[in-house]
Enzyme design. Structure first.
Site, mmCIF file in Angstrom:
data_model
loop_
_atom_site.group_PDB
_atom_site.id
_atom_site.type_symbol
_atom_site.label_atom_id
_atom_site.label_comp_id
_atom_site.label_asym_id
_atom_site.label_seq_id
_atom_site.Cartn_x
_atom_site.Cartn_y
_atom_site.Cartn_z
ATOM 1 N N LYS A 1 1.102 -1.298 0.070
ATOM 2 C CA LYS A 1 -0.123 -0.155 -0.203
ATOM 3 C C LYS A 1 1.047 1.317 -0.178
ATOM 4 O O LYS A 1 1.775 1.260 0.712
ATOM 5 C CB LYS A 1 -0.894 -0.031 1.155
ATOM 6 C CG LYS A 1 -1.900 1.197 1.154
ATOM 7 C CD LYS A 1 -2.859 0.921 2.633
ATOM 8 C CE LYS A 1 -3.968 1.879 2.744
ATOM 9 N NZ LYS A 1 -4.544 1.745 3.907
ATOM 10 N N SER B 1 -9.742 1.851 3.060
ATOM 11 C CA SER B 1 -8.769 2.460 2.053
ATOM 12 C C SER B 1 -7.719 1.632 1.384
ATOM 13 O O SER B 1 -7.279 2.066 0.428
ATOM 14 C CB SER B 1 -7.894 3.649 2.734
ATOM 15 O OG SER B 1 -7.375 2.840 3.942
ATOM 16 N N SER C 1 -9.828 -0.475 7.285
ATOM 17 C CA SER C 1 -9.209 -0.179 5.884
ATOM 18 C C SER C 1 -8.403 -1.298 5.393
ATOM 19 O O SER C 1 -8.226 -1.499 4.102
ATOM 20 C CB SER C 1 -8.410 0.888 6.037
ATOM 21 O OG SER C 1 -8.970 1.949 5.919
#
Lengths: 96, 486
Positions: free
Chosen positions: B75, B150, B174
């Site tokens: 990420k 997210s 997330s």
């Protein structure tokens, strides 16, 4: 619980050093008003004698040895700087 | 096994092929590159990819290490030395991480190769990856829908076979919610289990990094690599790291699982409810003892979260001032204008909203009513879980009340977006560990199949047992073997 209509987006944005346009100000005022009205339900909870939890896992006084070690060189620390000179960050003028 | 079939493998399936010499690490990177070039135009999961660097590392891979030669997607909020780390924000679009995050250092020490930066909501603020300043990632199961967020890019890449496994971060759901929306496994470790050093901070008392994988066994393998205390993160826990695969395959007879009655609300999609009910029955058939219990302060979790997380974010994001790194505005008259314009130009709408909300709840006159009160209610929520885990070993719930929603459906109404996190947020507030794994499908109006996620929660540092039960459920079903129609 404070009246949620107290939120003044323009004032708070200044505290946060964040410029907002008139459009943003109007949109955020309405959207955050909704969120704060929702958050007002926290006033229902009896929190008498409850300690505030800064963390879920209470931890205090975490120490380590204070020893010098290799870390960034000046070049590495400055590699992302928008403006630099003479191994220093250039900042916007703060004194006349 | 042809090269084209490699990317569909799990990490634990790939390991013996690499160790036995059936494929080389370079061939694995090549196969993944072909798959990504085919899939990426369809789902937009990645912000950046450097195959040359990955091949270089693959050629030097040490296959005797636990994750030797396995590429892992990262990420775009986790620092990998020499790679861009933008948090999908304009404010960091040119920022190159000068060092490895501790969990990346550990992942590399285990032999893995960080490959690719995955898309996300800007600074991890969002539940749909629509708040990325770069692009919108599409759900591989239905490209008119969001992948969750997210960590949406990580989840979409793993689900589409465009990553063997990925790292994400979870501040209020997330990792788990995008894992649920994309039909994969996502584990949020206990607070302090994985070092946050080198992970760009959103809400420091809630953030944890963890794995998104195709199976529970792969999640255990990544946890073995990344967990552990770190002198550079004083909130990391100095507890020994067990082998997280050790309980996998053990039967779960007699394990007590609690069904919080507050998590069976009216707002749950009927197809999600049916899939989770079936999962509870399945766990019962495997010998688990199911009982109903109460987490009385559940209804306040979302309110507590959006006060505390935004307060912490407003302080953490003060560092983006355009002096030492990041976007800097030009042509200003004074320092205040420098700050105000630099930040206005660098941040997107959701980040601005949260900075304003966080600054407000910390400001004079509102601190006691919002911030301090929320911290106290957080303590009550934490106590609910302490009491629950005296009676049961695990808790169970849907990961999300709804399956993946349509792109654009919730962007105009932040409160509705926030309420989507209702089942995941409490784990972050209480600091416990939780996992999402596939437990079925919902059929959309247009006939597409949308994955449903089952959430299991366990007390702090009980990841091994969490994985044991998740693995037992997974292996008794075939949900984890379904692949999106790409």
């Amino acid at each position: 619980m404070a009246e949620t209509t107290d939120l003044d987006v323009a004032y708070v944005a200044r505290l946060a050093r964040l410029q907002v346009s008139d459009d943003e100000r109007r949109t955020f005022q309405a959207q955050l008003g909704d969120v704060l009205r929702y958050a007002a339900k926290l006033a229902e909870v009896n929190v008498q004698d409850v300690e505030a939890a800064a963390h879920a896992v209470p931890m205090f006084n975490v120490f380590r040895e204070d020893r010098p070690r290799d870390w960034f060189t000046a070049d590495e620390a400055l590699q992302n700087a928008p403006r630099s000179a003479n191994d220093l960050f250039i900042v916007t003028k703060v004194v006349e | 096994m042809t090269a084209a079939e490699l990317p569909a493998l799990t990490i634990s399936e790939l390991q013996p092929l690499l160790r036995g010499g059936a494929v080389s690490p370079g061939e694995v990177v090549d196969a993944l590159q072909s798959r990504i070039s085919e899939i990426e135009p369809q789902i937009d999961a990645y912000i950046a990819l450097d195959f040359e660097a990955a091949k270089h590392e693959a050629n030097a891979a040490d296959l005797s290490l636990p994750l030797g030669g396995i590429p892992i997607a990262v990420k775009d909020i986790i620092s990998v030395a020499g790679q861009r780390c933008t948090c999908a924000s304009r404010s960091l679009s040119n920022y190159i991480a000068p060092y490895d995050a501790t969990l990346i250092r550990k992942l590399k020490a285990a032999g893995a190769i960080p490959l690719g930066r995955t898309n996300m909501d800007e600074f991890a603020m969002g539940s749909s990856t629509e708040n990325s300043s770069v692009k919108i990632t599409l759900n591989p199961w239905d490209k008119s829908r969001v992948p969750g967020g997210s960590s949406g890019g990580s989840a979409a890449a793993v689900a589409a076979g465009a990553a063997f496994g990925a790292l994400g971060t979870d501040t209020g759901g997330s990792i788990r919610q995008p894992a649920a929306f994309c039909g994969i496994v996502g584990l949020k470790p206990s607070y302090g289990r994985v070092s946050r050093f080198g992970v760009v901070a959103f809400a420091s008392s809630l953030d944890q990094a963890g794995p998104l994988t195709k199976t529970t066994r792969d999640a255990a393998l990544l946890m073995n690599a990344i967990a552990g205390v770190d002198p550079q993160d004083s909130t990391s826990l100095p507890e020994p790291v067990p082998d997280y695969t050790q309980l996998l395959g053990r039967e779960i007879r007699g394990i007590r699982i609690g069904l919080p009655k507050e998590y069976t609300t009216d707002g749950i999609d009927p197809q999600v409810k049916a899939a989770v009910d079936a999962a509870v029955t399945q766990l019962q058939a495997l010998g688990a003892e199911i009982s109903e219990l109460s987490l009385p302060h559940t209804e306040y979790a979302v309110a507590v979260y959006y006060v505390l997380a935004t307060a912490e974010a407003s302080a953490n994001l003060a560092r983006f001032d355009g002096v030492r790194y990041g976007h800097r505005t030009e042509g200003v008259a004074n320092l205040v204008e420098h700050y105000e314009r630099t930040r206005a130009e660098g941040f997107g709408a959701e980040v601005k909203r949260r900075i304003i909300l966080g600054t407000y709840v910390l400001s004079s006159g509102y601190y006691d009513a919002f911030y301090l009160r929320a911290q106290k209610v957080r303590e009550l929520i934490r106590r609910d879980f302490v009491e629950a885990f005296k009676k049961v070993d695990l808790l169970i719930s849907p990961t999300s009340p709804v399956p993946a929603f349509k792109i654009g459906e919730r962007t105009a109404d932040p409160l509705q977006m926030y309420l989507a996190d209702i089942f995941t947020i409490a784990a972050n507030l209480a600091g416990i560990c939780a996992i999402s794994l596939p437990c079925g499908f919902a059929t959309s109006e247009s006939g597409t199949q949308l994955p449903v996620g089952l959430q299991l929660l366990a007390s702090s540092l009980d990841e091994a047992r969490l994985l044991q039960v998740a693995h037992a459920f997974e292996q008794s079903t075939d949900w984890h073997q379904r692949r999106p129609p790409l």
